[in-house]
Design an enzyme around this catalytic site. Structure first.
Site, mmCIF file in Angstrom:
data_model
loop_
_atom_site.group_PDB
_atom_site.id
_atom_site.type_symbol
_atom_site.label_atom_id
_atom_site.label_comp_id
_atom_site.label_asym_id
_atom_site.label_seq_id
_atom_site.Cartn_x
_atom_site.Cartn_y
_atom_site.Cartn_z
ATOM 1 N N ASN A 62 0.821 -1.217 0.000
ATOM 2 C CA ASN A 62 0.000 0.000 0.000
ATOM 3 C C ASN A 62 0.860 1.274 0.000
ATOM 4 O O ASN A 62 1.698 1.463 0.878
ATOM 5 C CB ASN A 62 -0.912 0.004 1.235
ATOM 6 C CG ASN A 62 -2.068 0.972 1.083
ATOM 7 O OD1 ASN A 62 -2.244 1.569 0.011
ATOM 8 N ND2 ASN A 62 -2.847 1.125 2.127
ATOM 9 N N ARG B 68 -12.800 -5.320 15.969
ATOM 10 C CA ARG B 68 -11.777 -4.342 16.308
ATOM 11 C C ARG B 68 -12.445 -2.996 16.525
ATOM 12 O O ARG B 68 -13.240 -2.552 15.685
ATOM 13 C CB ARG B 68 -10.749 -4.245 15.170
ATOM 14 C CG ARG B 68 -9.521 -3.447 15.547
ATOM 15 C CD ARG B 68 -8.608 -3.162 14.385
ATOM 16 N NE ARG B 68 -9.069 -1.996 13.640
ATOM 17 C CZ ARG B 68 -8.284 -1.358 12.771
ATOM 18 N NH1 ARG B 68 -7.050 -1.791 12.526
ATOM 19 N NH2 ARG B 68 -8.737 -0.284 12.116
ATOM 20 N N TYR C 72 -6.290 7.395 13.601
ATOM 21 C CA TYR C 72 -6.152 6.189 12.797
ATOM 22 C C TYR C 72 -7.404 5.316 12.906
ATOM 23 O O TYR C 72 -7.991 5.184 13.967
ATOM 24 C CB TYR C 72 -4.912 5.353 13.239
ATOM 25 C CG TYR C 72 -5.072 3.972 12.696
ATOM 26 C CD1 TYR C 72 -5.548 2.930 13.485
ATOM 27 C CD2 TYR C 72 -4.928 3.756 11.335
ATOM 28 C CE1 TYR C 72 -5.806 1.689 12.948
ATOM 29 C CE2 TYR C 72 -5.186 2.525 10.777
ATOM 30 C CZ TYR C 72 -5.640 1.489 11.589
ATOM 31 O OH TYR C 72 -5.926 0.281 11.046
ATOM 32 N N ASP D 60 -6.201 -1.522 17.738
ATOM 33 C CA ASP D 60 -4.939 -1.279 17.033
ATOM 34 C C ASP D 60 -4.405 0.100 17.432
ATOM 35 O O ASP D 60 -5.015 1.123 17.123
ATOM 36 C CB ASP D 60 -5.205 -1.305 15.512
ATOM 37 C CG ASP D 60 -3.928 -1.348 14.688
ATOM 38 O OD1 ASP D 60 -4.008 -1.676 13.498
ATOM 39 O OD2 ASP D 60 -2.856 -1.080 15.267
ATOM 40 N N ARG E 5 1.316 -10.994 13.318
ATOM 41 C CA ARG E 5 0.387 -10.467 12.302
ATOM 42 C C ARG E 5 0.928 -10.567 10.883
ATOM 43 O O ARG E 5 0.188 -10.359 9.921
ATOM 44 C CB ARG E 5 0.115 -8.995 12.604
ATOM 45 C CG ARG E 5 -0.588 -8.747 13.904
ATOM 46 C CD ARG E 5 -2.052 -8.588 13.758
ATOM 47 N NE ARG E 5 -2.444 -7.418 12.995
ATOM 48 C CZ ARG E 5 -3.449 -7.460 12.108
ATOM 49 N NH1 ARG E 5 -4.082 -8.590 11.869
ATOM 50 N NH2 ARG E 5 -3.794 -6.368 11.455
ATOM 51 N N HIS F 143 -2.824 -10.175 9.189
ATOM 52 C CA HIS F 143 -3.269 -8.872 8.695
ATOM 53 C C HIS F 143 -4.234 -9.120 7.520
ATOM 54 O O HIS F 143 -3.984 -10.016 6.705
ATOM 55 C CB HIS F 143 -2.020 -8.133 8.228
ATOM 56 C CG HIS F 143 -2.227 -6.751 7.743
ATOM 57 N ND1 HIS F 143 -1.297 -6.137 6.943
ATOM 58 C CD2 HIS F 143 -3.205 -5.849 7.935
ATOM 59 C CE1 HIS F 143 -1.691 -4.904 6.668
ATOM 60 N NE2 HIS F 143 -2.832 -4.698 7.271
#
Ligand code: CS2
Ligand code: MG
Length: 402
Positions: free
Chosen positions: A37, A147, A159, A210, A283, A312
């Site tokens: 990304n 989450r 975030y 997170d 992860r 992930h």
């Protein structure tokens, strides 16, 4: 058997994806995700200029030898770009081998170790009420693990919180946008958020969070300790993981389980944390961790130290990675959980898949290979469009971890 063609398909059906396609002289082909990304074109060049031409003529069945050719043979080893490129090739080769064997990939890995694969999804909102609404929605969709991310009072954006009415996509501009962060406001707010979630939804649902690399070890220790009453499934990326020693300080102060590793790209990034039992979930996933060949090694090392997988699974990992990951999740003995940020209909229209979601769990499907394919004609309609991840500053202007 020989590899006769190998190419990269770059498309942007709502966000950029990089897909490797390898074709053999027996007409069987395989595909792999190589999306990084915000740095996609670096991986495309690494593949097209230095890796794919060397693949032509090789025997696609020699997965391990090809992996070593591009790892040991690279000289400049490891790093996100090279390992992402290698992952795309490796995943495509495993797809080919499973197709040749006429079996779903999980069978080739050793058969399934479970009946279904628990997933977690994201619930986020600009404030506690809207976050609670998002949790309720996720529960209605069947998720048993959610989450939780929320806007922080007095902080303009943070975030993991989608812009009003949009699905969450962090790479949201041609060049990095800037966000502002306040650790103090965050640390004072986070326990209130989880108190509200537990008050409304009770104790049975798994809650994850997170932190996204933003704390120091002692701040992470405080957060973990203050969140203990809400018994999180995990606290993720509490600190930037270059300083792995710092995790000892967190471990000394809290029993909140710790997850890390989505930005790792090799077993060497994970080793110290796992063998010192400083984390509970790793992860690192297939697209960023060098593919299935390398992730098997990471998962096996993890299993020696009670560490479980927690792949992930954000939308910037393509359905190809999700498909391969689910086959891996079905097999891996020390499975923990699989992240699932659903891809949009537009993204899914470019990729056909066999994995299925039902009542909070996935199954990978029984099609030979990893069961995901790309519609090249449709992909061509969505050309690459540069999009970078944001940067983050403290309120005094200090450039901080995003
Ligand atoms: C996040 C990711 O899903 C997560 O745990 O850390 O969404 C991450 O921000 C993106 O994958 C970055 O591209
Ligand atoms: Mg994360």
């Amino acid at each position: 058997m020989k590899i006769t063609a190998a190419k990269v398909i770059v498309c942007c059906p709502g966000r950029n994806f990089v897909t490797v396609k390898i074709t053999t002289d027996e007409g069987v082909y395989g595909i792999g995700d190589a999306t990084l990304n915000g740095r996609e074109k670096s991986v495309v060049s690494y593949l097209e200029d230095y890796m794919l031409p060397a693949l032509i003529g090789k025997d696609p069945q020699r997965i391990e030898d090809i992996w070593q050719f591009f790892y040991r043979g690279a000289y400049w080893r490891r790093g996100p770009v090279g390992m992402c490129a290698l992952a795309g090739i490796d995943t495509a080769l495993w797809d080919i081998k499973a197709k040749l064997a006429g079996m779903p990939l999980y069978q080739l890995l050793g058969g399934r170790s479970r009946d279904r694969i628990m997933a977690y999804t994201h619930a986020n909102g600009k404030d506690i009420p809207s976050t609670l609404d998002a949790v309720a929605q996720a529960q209605e969709q069947g998720y048993k693990a959610i989450r939780i991310q929320c806007g922080i009072p007095g902080v303009a954006s943070t975030y993991g919180v989608a812009k009003e009415g949009k699905s969450y996509e962090p790479a949201d501009a041609d060049l990095p946008t800037e966000s502002v962060w306040s650790t103090e406001k965050y640390l004072n707010f986070a326990p209130k958020l989880f108190q509200a979630v537990r008050d409304q939804f009770g104790d049975d649902i798994h809650l994850l969070h997170d932190v996204h690399h933003r704390l120091t070890p002692i701040e992470a220790a405080r957060l973990g300790k203050e969140l203990e009453p809400y018994h999180l499934f995990w606290m993720e990326d509490a600190v930037p993981a270059e300083n792995q020693e710092g995790f000892k300080l967190i471990r000394q102060h809290t029993t909140t389980p710790i997850a890390v590793g989505e930005v790792f790209n090799s077993i060497h990034d994970c080793r110290e944390l796992m063998q010192n039992q400083l984390i509970d979930y790793i992860r690192t996933t297939i697209v960023h961790g060098g593919g299935i060949t390398h992730l098997r090694r990471i998962a096996d090392l993890a299993s020696l130290f009670h560490v479980r997988t927690g792949f992930h699974g954000a939308t910037d990992l393509s359905p190809v990675c999700m498909g391969a990951a689910l086959h891996f999740d079905y097999w891996v003995p020390n499975f923990g959980i699989q992240e699932h940020m659903p891809h949009s209909e537009l993204m899914e229209s470019v990729f056909t898949r066999h994995y299925q979601f039902e009542d909070g769990y996935f199954t990978p499907g029984e099609a030979p290979g990893h069961g995901v394919d790309i519609n090249e004609e449709l992909a061509a309609k969505y050309p690459y469009k540069r999009a970078c991840l944001p940067v983050n500053r403290l309120e005094d202007g200090t450039l901080w971890h995003w």
